[in-house]
Design a protein around this motif. Structure first.
Motif, PDB file in Angstrom:
ATOM      1  N   PRO A 283      49.102  37.409  34.317  1.00  0.00           N
ATOM      2  CA  PRO A 283      50.290  37.381  35.184  1.00  0.00           C
ATOM      3  C   PRO A 283      50.922  35.995  35.297  1.00  0.00           C
ATOM      4  O   PRO A 283      52.058  35.861  35.725  1.00  0.00           O
ATOM      5  CB  PRO A 283      49.756  37.836  36.540  1.00  0.00           C
ATOM      6  CG  PRO A 283      48.485  38.545  36.260  1.00  0.00           C
ATOM      7  CD  PRO A 283      47.924  37.922  35.018  1.00  0.00           C
ATOM      8  N   LEU A 284      50.199  34.959  34.913  1.00  0.00           N
ATOM      9  CA  LEU A 284      50.730  33.597  34.997  1.00  0.00           C
ATOM     10  C   LEU A 284      51.564  33.213  33.782  1.00  0.00           C
ATOM     11  O   LEU A 284      52.096  32.107  33.727  1.00  0.00           O
ATOM     12  CB  LEU A 284      49.582  32.598  35.138  1.00  0.00           C
ATOM     13  CG  LEU A 284      48.745  32.714  36.409  1.00  0.00           C
ATOM     14  CD1 LEU A 284      47.579  31.750  36.371  1.00  0.00           C
ATOM     15  CD2 LEU A 284      49.612  32.451  37.624  1.00  0.00           C
ATOM     16  N   ALA A 285      51.712  34.101  32.820  1.00  0.00           N
ATOM     17  CA  ALA A 285      52.424  33.775  31.586  1.00  0.00           C
ATOM     18  C   ALA A 285      53.855  33.291  31.824  1.00  0.00           C
ATOM     19  O   ALA A 285      54.256  32.278  31.244  1.00  0.00           O
ATOM     20  CB  ALA A 285      52.390  34.966  30.634  1.00  0.00           C
ATOM     21  N   PRO A 286      54.652  33.960  32.665  1.00  0.00           N
ATOM     22  CA  PRO A 286      56.024  33.459  32.864  1.00  0.00           C
ATOM     23  C   PRO A 286      56.081  32.056  33.470  1.00  0.00           C
ATOM     24  O   PRO A 286      56.893  31.234  33.054  1.00  0.00           O
ATOM     25  CB  PRO A 286      56.663  34.490  33.809  1.00  0.00           C
ATOM     26  CG  PRO A 286      55.865  35.729  33.618  1.00  0.00           C
ATOM     27  CD  PRO A 286      54.472  35.274  33.340  1.00  0.00           C
ATOM     28  N   GLN A 287      55.193  31.788  34.435  1.00  0.00           N
ATOM     29  CA  GLN A 287      55.174  30.446  35.030  1.00  0.00           C
ATOM     30  C   GLN A 287      54.737  29.403  34.006  1.00  0.00           C
ATOM     31  O   GLN A 287      55.307  28.314  33.940  1.00  0.00           O
ATOM     32  CB  GLN A 287      54.247  30.414  36.251  1.00  0.00           C
ATOM     33  CG  GLN A 287      54.764  31.201  37.418  1.00  0.00           C
ATOM     34  CD  GLN A 287      54.321  32.657  37.397  1.00  0.00           C
ATOM     35  OE1 GLN A 287      53.827  33.167  36.396  1.00  0.00           O
ATOM     36  NE2 GLN A 287      54.521  33.340  38.499  1.00  0.00           N
ATOM     37  N   ALA A 288      53.725  29.727  33.225  1.00  0.00           N
ATOM     38  CA  ALA A 288      53.260  28.799  32.194  1.00  0.00           C
ATOM     39  C   ALA A 288      54.356  28.565  31.163  1.00  0.00           C
ATOM     40  O   ALA A 288      54.577  27.432  30.724  1.00  0.00           O
ATOM     41  CB  ALA A 288      51.996  29.336  31.528  1.00  0.00           C
ATOM     42  N   ALA A 289      55.060  29.621  30.780  1.00  0.00           N
ATOM     43  CA  ALA A 289      56.144  29.484  29.798  1.00  0.00           C
ATOM     44  C   ALA A 289      57.245  28.574  30.335  1.00  0.00           C
ATOM     45  O   ALA A 289      57.788  27.744  29.595  1.00  0.00           O
ATOM     46  CB  ALA A 289      56.697  30.860  29.444  1.00  0.00           C
ATOM     47  N   MET A 290      57.575  28.714  31.605  1.00  0.00           N
ATOM     48  CA  MET A 290      58.622  27.863  32.184  1.00  0.00           C
ATOM     49  C   MET A 290      58.175  26.406  32.250  1.00  0.00           C
ATOM     50  O   MET A 290      58.962  25.495  31.964  1.00  0.00           O
ATOM     51  CB  MET A 290      58.989  28.370  33.578  1.00  0.00           C
ATOM     52  CG  MET A 290      60.287  27.815  34.097  1.00  0.00           C
ATOM     53  SD  MET A 290      61.658  28.366  33.094  1.00  0.00           S
ATOM     54  CE  MET A 290      62.506  26.850  32.844  1.00  0.00           C
ATOM     55  N   LEU A 291      56.913  26.169  32.614  1.00  0.00           N
ATOM     56  CA  LEU A 291      56.405  24.793  32.647  1.00  0.00           C
ATOM     57  C   LEU A 291      56.395  24.165  31.259  1.00  0.00           C
ATOM     58  O   LEU A 291      56.777  23.003  31.081  1.00  0.00           O
ATOM     59  CB  LEU A 291      54.997  24.770  33.245  1.00  0.00           C
ATOM     60  CG  LEU A 291      54.913  24.985  34.747  1.00  0.00           C
ATOM     61  CD1 LEU A 291      53.449  25.150  35.178  1.00  0.00           C
ATOM     62  CD2 LEU A 291      55.551  23.848  35.487  1.00  0.00           C
TER      63      LEU A 291
END
Length: 140
Positions: A81-89
């Protein structure tokens, strides 16, 4: 009669795929950064290598280590579930690095920012596509 069946595998989403591509690219490029003499020679010329110190080599090697760490992190969190946040970072880091490279006086250093630009834009476009998917929209 109750049949226990394995739940279906979740489809590989766009963000997960692009995070894996980004991670693989960073891991692959880290090898060349670790062996940094070719990069220095291409940017500053062959005589610049003679002027580099052990501290310069250590900085390049630490940079390659962090590139591998971020690349592995991209792959590990790709299906979480953290993939979108990691992608943005990671996209933000690519754009910041691209900004610093654009400030360099040498055209070859600025050209090195194209890799960051491609990976960063790919991540942002993928996040926008993923955000617009109908499955993500929930109604109360």
């Amino acid at each position: 009669m109750v049949v226990l069946a394995r739940p279906p595998e979740p489809p590989l989403e766009y963000v997960a795929a692009v995070l894996c591509i980004n991670g693989g690219a960073m891991i692959a490029w880290a090898r060349y950064v670790f062996k940094h003499k070719g990069i220095i020679e291409g940017i500053e010329g062959p005589r610049a290598i003679e002027k580099k110190t052990e501290l310069d080599a250590m900085i390049w090697k630490i940079l390659s280590f962090w590139m591998v760490c971020v690349g592995v992190m991209c792959i590990l969190v790709a299906d979480s579930p953290l993939a979108p946040q990691a992608a943005m970072l990671v996209a933000t880091a690519h754009f910041v690095e691209m900004y610093f490279k654009s400030q360099a006086a040498d055209r070859k250093i600025r050209q090195a920012g194209f890799g960051n630009m491609i990976l960063g834009f790919l991540l942002v476009v993928t996040l926008l596509i993923d955000y617009r998917r109908p499955e993500r929209v929930t109604t109360p």
